[in-house]
Design a protein around this motif. Structure first.
Motif, PDB file in Angstrom:
ATOM      1  N   UNK A 142       0.848  -1.190   0.000  1.00 13.16           N
ATOM      2  CA  UNK A 142       0.000   0.000   0.000  1.00 13.16           C
ATOM      3  C   UNK A 142       0.886   1.243   0.000  1.00 13.16           C
ATOM      4  N   UNK A 143       0.420   2.288  -0.634  1.00 12.39           N
ATOM      5  CA  UNK A 143       1.061   3.596  -0.536  1.00 12.39           C
ATOM      6  C   UNK A 143      -0.035   4.629  -0.329  1.00 12.39           C
ATOM      7  N   UNK A 144      -0.061   5.205   0.856  1.00 13.69           N
ATOM      8  CA  UNK A 144      -1.102   6.162   1.203  1.00 13.69           C
ATOM      9  C   UNK A 144      -0.709   7.540   0.691  1.00 13.69           C
ATOM     10  N   UNK A 145      -1.515   8.083  -0.220  1.00 10.37           N
ATOM     11  CA  UNK A 145      -1.274   9.438  -0.707  1.00 10.37           C
ATOM     12  C   UNK A 145      -2.058  10.419   0.149  1.00 10.37           C
ATOM     13  N   UNK A 146      -1.383  11.033   1.112  1.00  8.21           N
ATOM     14  CA  UNK A 146      -2.103  11.829   2.111  1.00  8.21           C
ATOM     15  C   UNK A 146      -2.709  13.104   1.536  1.00  8.21           C
TER      16      UNK A 146
ATOM     17  N   UNK B 195       3.704  -4.252   3.290  1.00  8.56           N
ATOM     18  CA  UNK B 195       4.095  -2.961   3.877  1.00  8.56           C
ATOM     19  C   UNK B 195       3.158  -1.838   3.472  1.00  8.56           C
ATOM     20  N   UNK B 196       3.079  -0.841   4.344  1.00  8.98           N
ATOM     21  CA  UNK B 196       2.300   0.364   4.058  1.00  8.98           C
ATOM     22  C   UNK B 196       3.243   1.558   4.060  1.00  8.98           C
ATOM     23  N   UNK B 197       3.230   2.291   2.969  1.00 10.91           N
ATOM     24  CA  UNK B 197       4.045   3.499   2.852  1.00 10.91           C
ATOM     25  C   UNK B 197       3.126   4.723   2.878  1.00 10.91           C
ATOM     26  N   UNK B 198       3.721   5.875   3.124  1.00  7.23           N
ATOM     27  CA  UNK B 198       2.984   7.132   3.075  1.00  7.23           C
ATOM     28  C   UNK B 198       3.785   8.114   2.230  1.00  7.23           C
ATOM     29  N   UNK B 199       3.098   8.795   1.335  1.00  6.94           N
ATOM     30  CA  UNK B 199       3.720   9.865   0.567  1.00  6.94           C
ATOM     31  C   UNK B 199       2.851  11.110   0.721  1.00  6.94           C
ATOM     32  N   UNK B 200       3.340  12.218   0.229  1.00 10.91           N
ATOM     33  CA  UNK B 200       2.598  13.477   0.389  1.00 10.91           C
ATOM     34  C   UNK B 200       3.266  14.380   1.408  1.00 10.91           C
ATOM     35  N   UNK B 201       2.643  15.509   1.656  1.00 13.40           N
ATOM     36  CA  UNK B 201       3.229  16.513   2.544  1.00 13.40           C
ATOM     37  C   UNK B 201       3.405  15.993   3.966  1.00 13.40           C
ATOM     38  N   UNK B 202       2.498  15.145   4.423  1.00 14.64           N
ATOM     39  CA  UNK B 202       2.589  14.638   5.793  1.00 14.64           C
ATOM     40  C   UNK B 202       3.835  13.784   5.977  1.00 14.64           C
ATOM     41  N   UNK B 203       4.184  12.996   4.988  1.00 12.98           N
ATOM     42  CA  UNK B 203       5.371  12.141   5.085  1.00 12.98           C
ATOM     43  C   UNK B 203       6.640  12.967   5.211  1.00 12.98           C
ATOM     44  N   UNK B 204       6.647  14.163   4.627  1.00 15.11           N
ATOM     45  CA  UNK B 204       7.832  15.019   4.634  1.00 15.11           C
ATOM     46  C   UNK B 204       7.920  15.913   5.869  1.00 15.11           C
ATOM     47  N   UNK B 205       6.957  15.790   6.774  1.00 20.06           N
ATOM     48  CA  UNK B 205       6.948  16.615   7.983  1.00 20.06           C
ATOM     49  C   UNK B 205       7.628  15.845   9.116  1.00 20.06           C
TER      50      UNK B 205
ATOM     51  N   UNK C 254       9.405  10.752   0.349  1.00 17.15           N
ATOM     52  CA  UNK C 254       9.488  12.211   0.426  1.00 17.15           C
ATOM     53  C   UNK C 254      10.365  12.734  -0.706  1.00 17.15           C
ATOM     54  N   UNK C 255      10.292  14.020  -0.949  1.00 18.94           N
ATOM     55  CA  UNK C 255      11.138  14.638  -1.963  1.00 18.94           C
ATOM     56  C   UNK C 255      12.579  14.710  -1.449  1.00 18.94           C
ATOM     57  N   UNK C 256      13.564  14.727  -2.349  1.00 13.77           N
ATOM     58  CA  UNK C 256      14.977  14.706  -1.927  1.00 13.77           C
ATOM     59  C   UNK C 256      15.357  15.747  -0.872  1.00 13.77           C
ATOM     60  N   UNK C 257      14.886  17.007  -0.973  1.00 12.09           N
ATOM     61  CA  UNK C 257      15.296  17.974   0.056  1.00 12.09           C
ATOM     62  C   UNK C 257      14.840  17.618   1.464  1.00 12.09           C
ATOM     63  N   UNK C 258      13.774  16.822   1.584  1.00  9.80           N
ATOM     64  CA  UNK C 258      13.238  16.482   2.910  1.00  9.80           C
ATOM     65  C   UNK C 258      13.889  15.243   3.518  1.00  9.80           C
TER      66      UNK C 258
ATOM     67  N   UNK D 216      17.051  14.319   4.546  1.00  5.66           N
ATOM     68  CA  UNK D 216      17.892  14.389   5.749  1.00  5.66           C
ATOM     69  C   UNK D 216      17.095  14.610   7.037  1.00  5.66           C
ATOM     70  N   UNK D 217      16.144  15.543   7.006  1.00  6.38           N
ATOM     71  CA  UNK D 217      15.373  15.848   8.217  1.00  6.38           C
ATOM     72  C   UNK D 217      14.500  14.661   8.631  1.00  6.38           C
ATOM     73  N   UNK D 218      13.890  14.001   7.641  1.00  7.36           N
ATOM     74  CA  UNK D 218      13.024  12.861   7.960  1.00  7.36           C
ATOM     75  C   UNK D 218      13.856  11.682   8.462  1.00  7.36           C
ATOM     76  N   UNK D 219      15.027  11.449   7.871  1.00  9.06           N
ATOM     77  CA  UNK D 219      15.898  10.365   8.346  1.00  9.06           C
ATOM     78  C   UNK D 219      16.327  10.620   9.785  1.00  9.06           C
ATOM     79  N   UNK D 220      16.666  11.860  10.097  1.00  8.11           N
ATOM     80  CA  UNK D 220      17.032  12.182  11.478  1.00  8.11           C
ATOM     81  C   UNK D 220      15.867  11.912  12.423  1.00  8.11           C
TER      82      UNK D 220
END
Length: 417
Positions: free
Chosen positions: A113-117, A162-172, A189-193, A195-199
């Motif tokens: 699954x990939x949830x498009x938020x 597995x369930x994935x999430x994409x969209x703005x919520x995933x990058x927050x 998430x998009x490439x710029x996001x 590092x922050x999401x991995x942290x």
């Protein structure tokens, strides 16, 4: 690879799509490629050819019903059969509330699954995400949206997908712990996001994430959920601040010990006692607030070692501690630090503190505090802090041997095990 996600809301000139009164609820996503099979077949033929030599997964967008997914799966199977190759894995975007509600049925045939938020929020709250007047309403943190994500993830776990999430919520990054607590296993998430999401992922403790998700699902509004996340973030920053306080106080205590004098010693003893107390406070609060994490444990133990070794060196320099005691304590910390690295790389093990290790740390704190304070109490011709230092050294060696014994397997070559 997601198949073409177009429609009257995302017009593509060469498709010559007819205008629709309500394009967001019209012929878009999988509905469009189902109605125009030549488009879908061209994409699937290319993807199946690539999948013969490379790992490729196919994902259908804007699926609302089990019948749509079954149609897509059948088409992939037919294309793969004609190519003489095995069909690649096929998953589904969860962007429509109906799909989330039907997740248990979809999970029986989907590979993931990939949830498009973004779209899921839009359709759940009937709020056009492109309408500037509805920006506050179209909030992916609304409990109704979170419940749909949780339902989808729960269905995925039950079926082993597995369930994935994409969209703005995933990058927050503020929502990372919440999403993992809801059962999400992947974040797109998009490439710029990244590092922050991995942290944010690295510091997540799953017990705390599960508790956070339960609280969020019990909220009534998106504002309540956002406040819950803010409070969780503030708690994390507070605990990190308490830990860093020990590091900051270390050179101050060292300078006071090296300076000498009754006033300097009293101030150094007070500041050291404060630093030692923070070790108890941040650990207790982290467990109470369910904010424990591997990063937090690393920072906590590192701050302890910086405090103990720094002040101990200063005490040796002014003749308040034996150089041999200092050597034993510091050498043990280096050995255990190296052991943790070996155990982690060889076995994937995390060397957790033992009761003996905690007793060692508390005794070191006590011995160093008394050495700074140095009350005029003699036992057998020696100051009481000198005896405490040797006792601390003995317990330190004992705990070091205990750690080495428990994780000695990390030094065994894999082929000999």
């Amino acid at each position: 690879m997601r198949t073409l996600d177009a429609g009257a809301d995302k017009p593509i000139p060469y498709l010559e799509l007819r205008p629709e009164a309500n394009p967001f609820l019209g012929v878009r996503g999988f509905r469009l490629t189902s109605a125009r099979p030549e488009i879908l077949l061209a994409q699937l033929r290319a993807l199946v050819r690539v999948a013969a030599d490379h790992p490729v997964r196919i994902m259908f967008p804007m699926v609302a019903t089990l019948e749509e997914l079954q149609e897509g799966l059948a088409t992939v199977g037919e294309v793969a059969a004609k190519s003489g190759t095995a069909p690649p894995e096929v998953g589904v975007m969860i962007e429509i509330p109906a799909a989330a509600l039907a997740a248990p049925h979809l999970a029986r045939v989907a590979a993931f699954f990939s949830v498009g938020t973004n779209d899921l929020t839009q359709y759940t709250l009937a709020a056009d995400r492109g309408n500037e007047h509805l920006g506050d309403l179209a909030n992916a943190l609304h409990p109704s949206v979170l419940r749909l994500i949780a339902m989808t993830a729960e269905a995925g776990v039950a079926s082993g997908i597995p369930t994935a999430v994409c969209g703005e919520l995933a990058a927050d990054p503020a929502a990372t712990s919440l999403l993992l607590g809801l059962g999400v296993e992947e974040l797109s998430v998009s490439p710029p996001a990244i590092p922050a999401v991995k942290d944010a992922v690295r510091v997540v403790d799953m017990d705390g994430a599960n508790a956070l998700a339960a609280k969020a699902l019990a909220c009534a509004t998106a504002a309540e959920v956002r406040e819950l996340l803010s409070a969780d973030e503030r708690a994390g920053r507070f605990l990190e601040g308490v830990t860093w306080l020990r590091v900051i106080l270390t050179p101050i205590v060292m300078a006071l010990v090296l300076h000498g004098g009754d006033r300097a010693d009293a101030t150094a003893a007070g500041l050291f006692a404060l630093a030692a107390i923070t070790d108890f406070v941040d650990g207790r609060l982290a467990r109470r607030w369910k904010r424990t994490s591997q990063l937090g444990a690393f920072l906590d133990t590192t701050a302890d070692k910086v405090l103990v070794t720094g002040v101990l060196i200063a005490l040796v320099a002014v003749g308040r501690a034996s150089a041999w005691v200092g050597f034993v304590i510091i050498a043990r910390e280096i050995v255990v630090f190296g052991l943790k690295g070996v155990a982690s790389s060889a076995e994937g093990s995390i060397v957790n503190p033992s009761r003996l290790g905690k007793a060692k740390a508390n005794l070191q704190f006590l011995a160093i505090f008394v050495a700074i304070w140095r009350p005029d109490i003699l036992v057998g011709g020696r100051f009481v802090d000198e005896w405490l230092m040797w006792v601390a050294a003995i317990i330190t060696v004992w705990s070091g041997i205990d750690y080495v014994g428990r994780y000695a397997g990390a030094f065994t070559p894999v082929r000999e095990r």
